[in-house]
Design a protein around this motif. Structure first.
Motif, PDB file in Angstrom:
ATOM      1  N   UNK A  76      -5.385   0.309  -3.201  1.00 18.43           N
ATOM      2  CA  UNK A  76      -6.095   1.322  -2.313  1.00 18.43           C
ATOM      3  C   UNK A  76      -6.367   0.613  -1.073  1.00 18.43           C
ATOM      4  N   UNK A  77      -6.489  -0.839  -0.949  1.00 18.83           N
ATOM      5  CA  UNK A  77      -6.777  -1.404   0.247  1.00 18.83           C
ATOM      6  C   UNK A  77      -6.360  -3.028   0.035  1.00 18.83           C
ATOM      7  N   UNK A  78      -5.802  -3.233   0.871  1.00 18.10           N
ATOM      8  CA  UNK A  78      -5.239  -5.073   0.971  1.00 18.10           C
ATOM      9  C   UNK A  78      -5.446  -5.504   2.421  1.00 18.10           C
ATOM     10  N   UNK A 132      -8.038  -4.918 -10.594  1.00 18.43           N
ATOM     11  CA  UNK A 132      -7.731  -6.249 -10.178  1.00 18.43           C
ATOM     12  C   UNK A 132      -8.487  -6.647  -9.072  1.00 18.43           C
ATOM     13  N   UNK A 133      -9.385  -5.720  -8.482  1.00 16.22           N
ATOM     14  CA  UNK A 133      -9.764  -5.812  -7.188  1.00 16.22           C
ATOM     15  C   UNK A 133     -10.719  -7.328  -7.112  1.00 16.22           C
ATOM     16  N   UNK A 134     -10.506  -7.787  -5.857  1.00 15.40           N
ATOM     17  CA  UNK A 134     -11.117  -9.267  -5.683  1.00 15.40           C
ATOM     18  C   UNK A 134     -10.327  -9.859  -4.392  1.00 15.40           C
ATOM     19  N   UNK A 135     -10.731 -11.127  -4.678  1.00 19.86           N
ATOM     20  CA  UNK A 135     -10.152 -11.936  -3.524  1.00 19.86           C
ATOM     21  C   UNK A 135      -9.074 -13.098  -4.244  1.00 19.86           C
ATOM     22  N   UNK A 136      -7.948 -13.143  -3.531  1.00 21.47           N
ATOM     23  CA  UNK A 136      -6.824 -13.741  -3.943  1.00 21.47           C
ATOM     24  C   UNK A 136      -6.512 -14.896  -3.067  1.00 21.47           C
ATOM     25  N   UNK A 137      -6.222 -16.079  -3.325  1.00 23.58           N
ATOM     26  CA  UNK A 137      -5.475 -17.163  -2.637  1.00 23.58           C
ATOM     27  C   UNK A 137      -4.039 -17.024  -2.722  1.00 23.58           C
ATOM     28  N   UNK A 159       0.769  -1.227  -0.074  1.00 30.20           N
ATOM     29  CA  UNK A 159       0.046  -0.090   0.081  1.00 30.20           C
ATOM     30  C   UNK A 159       0.899   1.210  -0.093  1.00 30.20           C
ATOM     31  N   UNK A 160       1.807   1.151   0.748  1.00 29.20           N
ATOM     32  CA  UNK A 160       2.822   2.445   1.035  1.00 29.20           C
ATOM     33  C   UNK A 160       4.032   2.480  -0.007  1.00 29.20           C
ATOM     34  N   UNK A 161       4.130   1.326  -0.762  1.00 28.25           N
ATOM     35  CA  UNK A 161       5.256   1.170  -1.985  1.00 28.25           C
ATOM     36  C   UNK A 161       6.632   1.105  -1.299  1.00 28.25           C
ATOM     37  N   UNK A 162       6.668   0.708  -0.071  1.00 26.94           N
ATOM     38  CA  UNK A 162       7.933   0.494   0.760  1.00 26.94           C
ATOM     39  C   UNK A 162       8.939  -0.514   0.234  1.00 26.94           C
ATOM     40  N   UNK A 163       9.607  -0.021  -0.788  1.00 32.05           N
ATOM     41  CA  UNK A 163      10.549  -0.704  -1.505  1.00 32.05           C
ATOM     42  C   UNK A 163      11.461  -1.276  -0.433  1.00 32.05           C
ATOM     43  N   UNK A 164      12.024  -0.751   0.297  1.00 32.08           N
ATOM     44  CA  UNK A 164      13.019  -1.174   1.326  1.00 32.08           C
ATOM     45  C   UNK A 164      12.528  -2.487   2.141  1.00 32.08           C
ATOM     46  N   UNK A 165      11.286  -2.328   2.690  1.00 35.76           N
ATOM     47  CA  UNK A 165      10.685  -3.632   3.251  1.00 35.76           C
ATOM     48  C   UNK A 165      11.042  -4.928   2.440  1.00 35.76           C
ATOM     49  N   UNK A 166      10.738  -4.645   0.961  1.00 33.29           N
ATOM     50  CA  UNK A 166      10.754  -5.997   0.157  1.00 33.29           C
ATOM     51  C   UNK A 166      12.241  -6.376  -0.031  1.00 33.29           C
TER      52      UNK A 166
END
Length: 153
Positions: free
Chosen positions: A90-92, A123-128, A48-55
Motif C-alpha cells: 500500500x506504500x513504499x 510485512x510492514x516495516x523498514x528494510x535495508x 505498488x502498481x504491479x507494473x510487470x513490464x517494468x521488471x
C-alpha cells in the motif's frame, strides 16, 4: 640496504592499491548515479502498481533475489509472485540511497519503509536493501537484489 628498498617498495605498493580501492568505493552523483536513483524510485512505484513490464525490462535474465525470509527468487519467480497478488503493497518509500559505481557495474543500497502484506501476513516495516546493477548493451539491468528487515536503529 636491498631489504629496506624492497620493504619500502612493497609498502608504497600496498598504500597505492588501498588508496585506489577507496577512490572506487565513494558514492557517486553523476549522470549514471542519477539514472540508477531514478530506476530505484521507479522500482518502488512499479511494485505498488504491479507494473510487470517494468521488471521485465530492468531485471537481467539471470537476476537473483534473496528476500528478507531467506527465499531465493529468479526473475521469473519474482515477477510471478507480483502477478499472483500474494504480495500487496500500500506504500513504499526508499531513502538513504547510495550509489557506488565501478565502470559498468554499480552497487546501490538504501533503506525502504513499506506497508503491505505477503500471503496474508503483515510485512510492514523498514528494510535495508542492496541491488547490483550491470550496464548491458547500454541499459542498466539489475542482476541481484538482497533485502533484510531492519532490526535495530
Amino acid at each position: 640496504m636491498k631489504r629496506i628498498a624492497i620493504a619500502v617498495c612493497a609498502a608504497v605498493l600496498v598504500f597505492a592499491v588501498a588508496a585506489w580501492a577507496q577512490t572506487g568505493a565513494k558514492p557517486k552523483s553523476g549522470s549514471a548515479a542519477k539514472e540508477l536513483l531514478k530506476l530505484e524510485n521507479e522500482w518502488c512505484d512499479a511494485e505498488l502498481k504491479t507494473d510487470l513490464a517494468f521488471f521485465e525490462r530492468i531485471l537481467a535474465d539471470d537476476f537473483i533475489m534473496l528476500d528478507p525470509d531467506g527465499v531465493v527468487l529468479t526473475k521469473d519467480q519474482y515477477i510471478a509472485n507480483l502477478k499472483s497478488g500474494e504480495s500487496v503493497f500500500t506504500s513504499i518509500a526508499s531513502d538513504n540511497i547510495r550509489v557506488h559505481l565501478y565502470g559498468d557495474t554499480a552497487v546501490v543500497f538504501g533503506r525502504e519503509t513499506l506497508k503491505g502484506q505477503s500471503k496474508g501476513a503483515d510485512i510492514s516495516g523498514q528494510y535495508l536493501w542492496t541491488d547490483t546493477w550491470v550496464k548491458i548493451e547500454g541499459h542498466w539491468k539489475c542482476v541481484a537484489d538482497f533485502s533484510s528487515k531492519k532490526l535495530k536503529e
